[in-house]
Design a protein around this motif. Structure first.
Motif, PDB file in Angstrom:
ATOM      1  N   THR A  41       1.142  -3.378   6.504  1.00 48.81           N
ATOM      2  CA  THR A  41       1.085  -3.371   5.032  1.00 48.81           C
ATOM      3  C   THR A  41       1.728  -2.092   4.498  1.00 48.81           C
ATOM      4  O   THR A  41       2.541  -2.116   3.573  1.00 48.81           O
ATOM      5  N   GLY A  42       1.360  -0.962   5.099  1.00 49.64           N
ATOM      6  CA  GLY A  42       1.893   0.317   4.647  1.00 49.64           C
ATOM      7  C   GLY A  42       3.403   0.380   4.777  1.00 49.64           C
ATOM      8  O   GLY A  42       4.105   0.915   3.919  1.00 49.64           O
ATOM      9  N   GLY A  81      -3.802  -3.199   1.328  1.00 51.06           N
ATOM     10  CA  GLY A  81      -4.038  -2.204   0.285  1.00 51.06           C
ATOM     11  C   GLY A  81      -5.232  -1.303   0.529  1.00 51.06           C
ATOM     12  O   GLY A  81      -6.046  -1.537   1.404  1.00 51.06           O
ATOM     13  N   GLU A  82      -5.282  -0.255  -0.275  1.00 49.58           N
ATOM     14  CA  GLU A  82      -6.377   0.721  -0.199  1.00 49.58           C
ATOM     15  C   GLU A  82      -7.297   0.459  -1.402  1.00 49.58           C
ATOM     16  O   GLU A  82      -6.946   0.761  -2.539  1.00 49.58           O
ATOM     17  N   SER A  86      -9.180   4.642   3.739  1.00 52.60           N
ATOM     18  CA  SER A  86      -8.501   5.591   4.611  1.00 52.60           C
ATOM     19  C   SER A  86      -8.965   7.011   4.303  1.00 52.60           C
ATOM     20  O   SER A  86      -8.498   7.954   4.932  1.00 52.60           O
ATOM     21  N   PHE A 107       0.812   3.132  11.599  1.00 55.37           N
ATOM     22  CA  PHE A 107       0.616   1.957  12.475  1.00 55.37           C
ATOM     23  C   PHE A 107       0.308   0.695  11.692  1.00 55.37           C
ATOM     24  O   PHE A 107      -0.150  -0.292  12.258  1.00 55.37           O
ATOM     25  N   CYS A 108       0.535   0.705  10.373  1.00 55.44           N
ATOM     26  CA  CYS A 108       0.066  -0.412   9.535  1.00 55.44           C
ATOM     27  C   CYS A 108       1.230  -1.168   8.920  1.00 55.44           C
ATOM     28  O   CYS A 108       2.081  -0.587   8.242  1.00 55.44           O
ATOM     29  N   LEU A 154       0.038   4.246   0.917  1.00 51.57           N
ATOM     30  CA  LEU A 154      -0.434   5.357   1.760  1.00 51.57           C
ATOM     31  C   LEU A 154       0.297   5.475   3.096  1.00 51.57           C
ATOM     32  O   LEU A 154       0.194   6.488   3.778  1.00 51.57           O
ATOM     33  N   ASP A 155       1.020   4.430   3.471  1.00 52.00           N
ATOM     34  CA  ASP A 155       2.007   4.531   4.539  1.00 52.00           C
ATOM     35  C   ASP A 155       1.475   5.027   5.883  1.00 52.00           C
ATOM     36  O   ASP A 155       2.099   5.877   6.532  1.00 52.00           O
ATOM     37  N   CYS A 156       0.321   4.508   6.312  1.00 53.96           N
ATOM     38  CA  CYS A 156      -0.172   4.868   7.642  1.00 53.96           C
ATOM     39  C   CYS A 156       0.830   4.384   8.691  1.00 53.96           C
ATOM     40  O   CYS A 156       1.398   3.296   8.561  1.00 53.96           O
ATOM     41  N   CYS A 193       0.873  -1.182   0.000  1.00 56.08           N
ATOM     42  CA  CYS A 193       0.000   0.000   0.000  1.00 56.08           C
ATOM     43  C   CYS A 193       0.902   1.222   0.000  1.00 56.08           C
ATOM     44  O   CYS A 193       1.896   1.272   0.720  1.00 56.08           O
TER      45      CYS A 193
END
Ligand code: SAH
Ligand code: SF4
Length: 364
Positions: free
Chosen positions: A120-121, A164-165, A198, A117-118, A113-115, A111
Motif C-alpha cells: 500500500t505504501g 492506509g494509516e 504505525s 515492506f508495504c 507513510l511509505d513503510c 498511504c
C-alpha cells in the motif's frame, strides 16, 4: 446539496435531523434502518411517515461504495474491491475463523507513510476515505455475507488493518468507530474493534481520550536506527516516545495490553539479538506480539524469514513470558494477505520509487 447519511455518526445524524426540523427518535430510526438492517432505500423504511420519506429522498442518499470485485480464497477468506471514485479503489477482507469473523477494513486510498515492506505504501497516497466509505465497507460486507439483521454476528470483529494509516485520517476513522460501537448501528464490543497504527503518537493520545478501542502498533524493529528505515514515521516519533504513548493508551484502553505487530523480514529484523533488544524495549509495556511472516509483492526488496527462524524468534519472546502468536497467512492466493492490499490508487503525491500499480483486478 444532497447529503450521504452514511457520512454521519449517531450524533451527526441527530444534529442533521434537528437542523431540518425533525425529532431525535426519527434520526435513531433511520440510523437503525441503515446500519442494523442494511437498508439504503428510504421507501423500505416502513415505520417512517411517507412525508418524511419524501423529504429524505429530496435531500439525502444512503450511498456505500460499489463493490467492483468479490474474490473467494480456497481458505474461505473473501476480498472485496470497492470503487471510491476518481480511479481509486480500496480493499476489504473478510476472514472467517471457528469462533469469530473478522473484517479488515481500509481507511485511506493509498498511504503516505511509505513503510519499506508495504505494498500500500509503495503505491503512494491519494486521499482519506470518507466516513461513508469506511463504514460502507462493513455495510457492503454484511450485505455480501447475507446478514439481514443487526443481531446476527457474522462479523464479530473489525480490524483497521487494510489500506492506509487510520490515525492519519483521524476524524473519519473515529466517526466510523463510533458507528461500529453504537448499539443502534453495529453494536460491536470495544474489545473486538482494533485500530492498527504505525505509531502516530499525538493521534494515539487523542484516540485514547475520544474513542478507546483495542490497539495494535506496527513495531517491526527493536531500535531507532532500523525502524527509521523500515517505518519512516519513526524519524518523527521515535521508539522512546512510542513506548510512552503505549503506556498512556493502556490507562484507558478496553484491553490491558497492546498488540505489537512485527513483520518478519529475512536477515533484516529477525535474529536472536533483535529478539533480545525487543524484550528490553517493551519491558515496561504490557503487550502481546503478533509476528507476521512477510508477504511478498512485485518489486519488494525483502524476503520472508524461514518458518524455523520465525519459530525460534517467537520462542525467545515466549520464554520471556510474552504471549506471542504468528499470524497465519490467509488469502494469499487472492492477494489478500497483510501488506498485499493494493486496490487501485491514483497517486497524487508523485512519490519517486513507487512500484507500478497492479490493475489486473479492475477490468474495464
Ligand atoms: N497503517 C497501519 C495499518 C495497516 S497495515 C499500520 O501500519 O499499522 C496492517 C499490518 O500489516 C501492519 O502491521 C503492517 O506493518 C503490516 N504489513 C504491511 N506490509 C506487509 C507485508 N508485505 N507483509 C506482512 N505484513 C505487512
Ligand atoms: Fe501505511 Fe501501514 Fe503500509 Fe506503513 S504499513 S505504508 S503505515 S499502510
Amino acid at each position: 446539496m444532497t447529503v450521504n447519511l452514511l457520512d454521519f455518526d449517531a450524533e451527526g445524524l441527530l444534529a442533521w435531523f434537528a437542523e431540518n426540523g425533525e425529532k431525535p427518535f426519527r434520526a435513531r430510526q433511520v440510523l437503525r434502518w441503515m446500519h442494523r438492517s442494511g437498508v439504503a432505500d428510504f421507501d423500505a423504511m416502513t415505520d417512517i411517515a411517507k412525508s418524511l420519506r419524501d423529504k429524505l429522498k429530496a435531500m439525502a442518499v444512503v450511498l456505500p461504495p460499489t463493490v467492483v470485485s468479490d474474490k473467494l480464497s480456497d481458505d474461505g477468506t473473501r476480498k472485496f474491491l470497492l470503487d471510491v471514485g476518481g480511479n481509486n479503489a480500496v480493499e476489504t477482507v473478510f476472514i472467517p475463523e471457528d469462533d469469530r469473523g473478522t473484517l479488515c477494513i481500509s481507511t485511506q486510498a493509498g498511504c503516505a507513510l511509505d513503510c519499506a515492506f508495504c505494498s500500500t505504501g509503495k503505491q503512494g497516497f491519494n486521499r482519506n476515505l470518507t466516513v461513508a466509505e469506511i463504514i460502507g465497507q462493513l455495510w457492503r460486507a454484511n450485505q455480501a455475507l447475507g446478514v439481514v439483521h443487526g443481531d446476527e454476528r457474522v462479523i464479530s470483529n473489525v480490524v483497521m488493518m487494510g489500506m492506509g494509516e487510520p490515525l492519519a485520517n483521524f476524524d473519519n476513522t473515529v466517526a466510523a468507530l463510533r458507528l461500529m460501537l453504537d448499539d443502534h448501528a453495529y453494536g460491536l464490543s470495544r474489545r473486538r474493534v482494533t485500530v492498527s497504527t504505525s505509531g502516530l503518537v499525538p493521534a494515539m493520545d487523542r484516540l485514547r481520550d475520544e474513542c478507546p478501542v483495542a490497539l495494535a502498533v506496527s513495531l517491526h524493529a527493536p531500535n531507532d536506527a532500523l525502524r527509521d528505515q523500515l517505518v519512516p514515521i519513526n524519524q518523527k516519533y521515535p521508539l522512546g516516545d512510542l513506548m510512552a504513548a503505549c503506556r498512556r493508551y493502556l490507562e484507558k484502553a478496553p484491553r490491558d495490553f497492546v498488540t505489537f505487530e512485527y513483520t518478519m523480514l529475512d536477515g533484516v529484523n529477525d535474529s536472536d539479538a533483535h529478539a533480545r533488544e525487543l524484550l528490553a524495549l517493551v519491558r515496561d509495556v504490557p503487550c502481546k506480539f503478533n509476528l507476521i511472516p512477510f508477504n511478498p509483492f512485485p518489486g519488494a526488496p525483502f524476503r520472508r524469514s524461514s518458518s524455523e527462524r520465525i519459530r525460534k524468534f517467537a520462542d525467545r519472546l515466549i520464554q520471556a513470558g510474552i504471549v506471542t502468536t504468528t499470524r497465519k497467512t490467509r488469502g494469499d492466493d487472492i492477494d489478500a494477505a497483510c501488506g498485499q492490499l493494493a486496490g487501485q490508487v491514483k497517486d497524487k503525491t508523485r512519490r519517486t520509487g513507487a512500484v507500478p500499480l497492479r490493475f489486473q483486478e479492475l477490468k474495464p
